[in-house]
Design a protein around this motif. Sequence first.
Motif, mmCIF file in Angstrom:
data_model
loop_
_atom_site.group_PDB
_atom_site.id
_atom_site.type_symbol
_atom_site.label_atom_id
_atom_site.label_comp_id
_atom_site.label_asym_id
_atom_site.label_seq_id
_atom_site.Cartn_x
_atom_site.Cartn_y
_atom_site.Cartn_z
ATOM 1 N N ARG A 74 0.813 -1.212 0.000
ATOM 2 C CA ARG A 74 0.000 0.000 0.000
ATOM 3 C C ARG A 74 0.848 1.265 0.000
ATOM 4 N NH1 ARG A 74 -5.104 -1.634 0.882
ATOM 5 N NH2 ARG A 74 -5.886 0.423 1.393
ATOM 6 N N GLY A 75 2.155 1.121 -0.211
ATOM 7 C CA GLY A 75 3.021 2.289 -0.310
ATOM 8 C C GLY A 75 2.847 2.983 -1.642
ATOM 9 N N THR A 76 3.558 4.075 -1.830
ATOM 10 C CA THR A 76 3.445 4.837 -3.071
ATOM 11 C C THR A 76 4.516 4.453 -4.082
ATOM 12 O OG1 THR A 76 4.627 6.609 -1.919
ATOM 13 C CG2 THR A 76 2.243 6.832 -2.123
ATOM 14 N N GLY A 77 5.444 3.584 -3.707
ATOM 15 C CA GLY A 77 6.387 3.038 -4.678
ATOM 16 C C GLY A 77 7.623 3.851 -4.926
ATOM 17 N N LEU A 78 7.972 4.776 -4.030
ATOM 18 C CA LEU A 78 9.206 5.548 -4.168
ATOM 19 C C LEU A 78 10.357 4.771 -3.528
ATOM 20 C CD1 LEU A 78 6.911 7.735 -4.483
ATOM 21 C CD2 LEU A 78 8.597 9.383 -3.640
ATOM 22 N N VAL A 79 11.412 4.539 -4.284
ATOM 23 C CA VAL A 79 12.589 3.816 -3.804
ATOM 24 C C VAL A 79 13.740 4.816 -3.762
ATOM 25 C CG1 VAL A 79 14.059 1.790 -4.118
ATOM 26 C CG2 VAL A 79 11.718 1.794 -5.012
ATOM 27 N N GLY A 80 14.013 5.345 -2.571
ATOM 28 C CA GLY A 80 15.018 6.392 -2.482
ATOM 29 C C GLY A 80 16.015 6.180 -1.374
ATOM 30 N N PRO A 81 17.091 6.953 -1.382
ATOM 31 C CA PRO A 81 18.147 6.825 -0.374
ATOM 32 C C PRO A 81 17.835 7.651 0.862
ATOM 33 C CG PRO A 81 18.826 8.392 -2.036
ATOM 34 C CD PRO A 81 17.454 7.921 -2.428
ATOM 35 N N ARG A 82 17.231 7.029 1.843
ATOM 36 C CA ARG A 82 16.873 7.773 3.054
ATOM 37 C C ARG A 82 16.900 6.832 4.246
ATOM 38 N NH1 ARG A 82 13.520 12.110 5.039
ATOM 39 N NH2 ARG A 82 13.857 12.024 7.279
ATOM 40 N N ILE A 83 17.494 7.275 5.317
ATOM 41 C CA ILE A 83 17.439 6.552 6.587
ATOM 42 C C ILE A 83 17.610 7.565 7.704
ATOM 43 C CG2 ILE A 83 19.915 6.057 6.543
ATOM 44 C CD1 ILE A 83 17.219 3.785 8.065
ATOM 45 N N GLY A 84 16.755 7.502 8.702
ATOM 46 C CA GLY A 84 16.924 8.336 9.879
ATOM 47 C C GLY A 84 16.687 9.809 9.621
ATOM 48 N N PRO A 85 17.273 10.657 10.455
ATOM 49 C CA PRO A 85 17.050 12.102 10.333
ATOM 50 C C PRO A 85 17.712 12.669 9.089
ATOM 51 C CG PRO A 85 18.747 11.648 11.968
ATOM 52 C CD PRO A 85 18.162 10.319 11.573
ATOM 53 N N ALA A 86 17.343 13.907 8.738
ATOM 54 C CA ALA A 86 17.957 14.585 7.597
ATOM 55 C C ALA A 86 19.467 14.658 7.785
ATOM 56 C CB ALA A 86 17.369 15.979 7.451
ATOM 57 N N ILE A 87 20.186 14.765 6.681
ATOM 58 C CA ILE A 87 21.646 14.614 6.697
ATOM 59 C C ILE A 87 22.335 15.626 7.606
ATOM 60 C CG2 ILE A 87 21.973 16.080 4.668
ATOM 61 C CD1 ILE A 87 23.874 12.794 5.466
ATOM 62 N N ASP A 88 21.827 16.868 7.678
ATOM 63 C CA ASP A 88 22.470 17.859 8.545
ATOM 64 C C ASP A 88 22.267 17.500 10.011
ATOM 65 O OD1 ASP A 88 19.741 18.394 7.957
ATOM 66 O OD2 ASP A 88 19.931 20.434 8.719
ATOM 67 N N LYS A 89 21.100 16.972 10.349
ATOM 68 C CA LYS A 89 20.857 16.541 11.723
ATOM 69 C C LYS A 89 21.610 15.246 12.036
ATOM 70 C CE LYS A 89 16.323 18.736 11.834
ATOM 71 N NZ LYS A 89 14.848 18.543 11.936
ATOM 72 N N ALA A 90 21.751 14.374 11.050
ATOM 73 C CA ALA A 90 22.495 13.140 11.258
ATOM 74 C C ALA A 90 23.951 13.431 11.580
ATOM 75 C CB ALA A 90 22.395 12.254 10.015
ATOM 76 N N ARG A 91 24.524 14.452 10.966
ATOM 77 C CA ARG A 91 25.917 14.812 11.268
ATOM 78 C C ARG A 91 26.062 15.207 12.731
ATOM 79 N NH1 ARG A 91 28.288 19.348 7.727
ATOM 80 N NH2 ARG A 91 30.255 18.518 8.545
#
Length: 416
Positions: A74-91
């Motif tokens: 039931r997802g929308t089918g987007l396959v993207g590179p994402r995990i966890g918080p946004a990259i600036d917050k992840a740093r």
Amino acid sequence: MTAPSTAPPAAAPPWRPADLRAAAPVRGRVTADVAIVGAGLTGLATAYHLVRRDPSLDVVVLDATGPAAGASGRGTGLVGPRIGPAIDKARKRFGDETARACYLASEDWVRRTVDLVGELGADCGLTVGGQLIVAHSDRAAATLARQAEAYRQLDLDVAPVERPGRFRAALRHPVAATLDPAALTTALAAELDRLGVRRFDGSPVLRLSDGELTCPAGTVRAGRTVVAVNGFARSLGLPVGTVAPLQLHAVATAPLSPEAREQLGTEAVIDVTTLAPYYRLTPDGRLVMGGGPVNIPPTTRAAEHRRAWDWLARRLPVPAQITHRWTGQVGMTGDDLPVVGRIDDRTWFAGGCCGHGLALATATGGHLAEALTGDAPPPLPWHRSKAPWLPVAGPAGPLLQGYLRLLARRAARDGG
């Protein structure tokens, strides 16, 4: 453009799952080397990689309903590179080395998912291409600029779009894809049938204790168990912290005119503002769009669903007739990171994909297969046994609901 239909929108996605035999429920006493609870992408991918690594293993997969019945269908089918918080917050949270490793890992998941489609020969509308993260307001553009600078400092291949057109600003992820999630999930289940993995549908787990799974008409006894139920973890009372179930909403349109397709372009689009719209085109030219207000089940009312679908309808990027609308339940955590880890000596859990689970699910299956066969890779921040507590129920429950309403208001203000 296709003539608009006068029929009410279908209450399901416009997917065409692969033909799949129905599996019987668990009856009597079943034994196995590994039992996997959940026939979504994570559970099925775990079984697939397990038997590929060790064909001698006796693996069973059971599900309360059947393959692709949950978020994987039931997802929308987007396959993207994402995990966890946004990259600036992840740093800030993990440091540069770990933040960079996490992002590169998530790009690898996209490639693995594309490879899996090829291995299965799955007809799931796979389209490989870039993904745009966009801003529609000055506030959102400032957020995007901080992320762009973080990607630059980490030497990651994510660059601002010089002429973002109808957007205030945009970043492009070059490693991405889109596909029909239900078709991929059911194709994976069909391959497991061919490989001799036993599946049991209509088998909700009522209790898990000491390696034994109790279902309505029987039990499963396994040496090791993987619980891959994402947002349904609370029903089993597992000690994995809070994996909060949230209902997200999506719509799909009739096939668009060539002019509308050209206006939208070929790349999937995700607004940088949380809960703001995200969308993609299908191979047959439909627009699939998600986002907007979310609900905490099981107390959701039909009127709330209608308001969310109307919210999306007002934000379609081109004029179009909505032909399908639906909801899907995902698992969210308080720190945006999944939980993929060992609960006890016999039991592993995987869930809390936070709405970014398509590529993550296939990668998690590979990781769990490696761990269960004694070859686990170095851990990353989401390889853990539990998530932080969230006030989902009880007297503190309204706090979370209020926060979700605040995010929806921000999405209406700053999103597309």
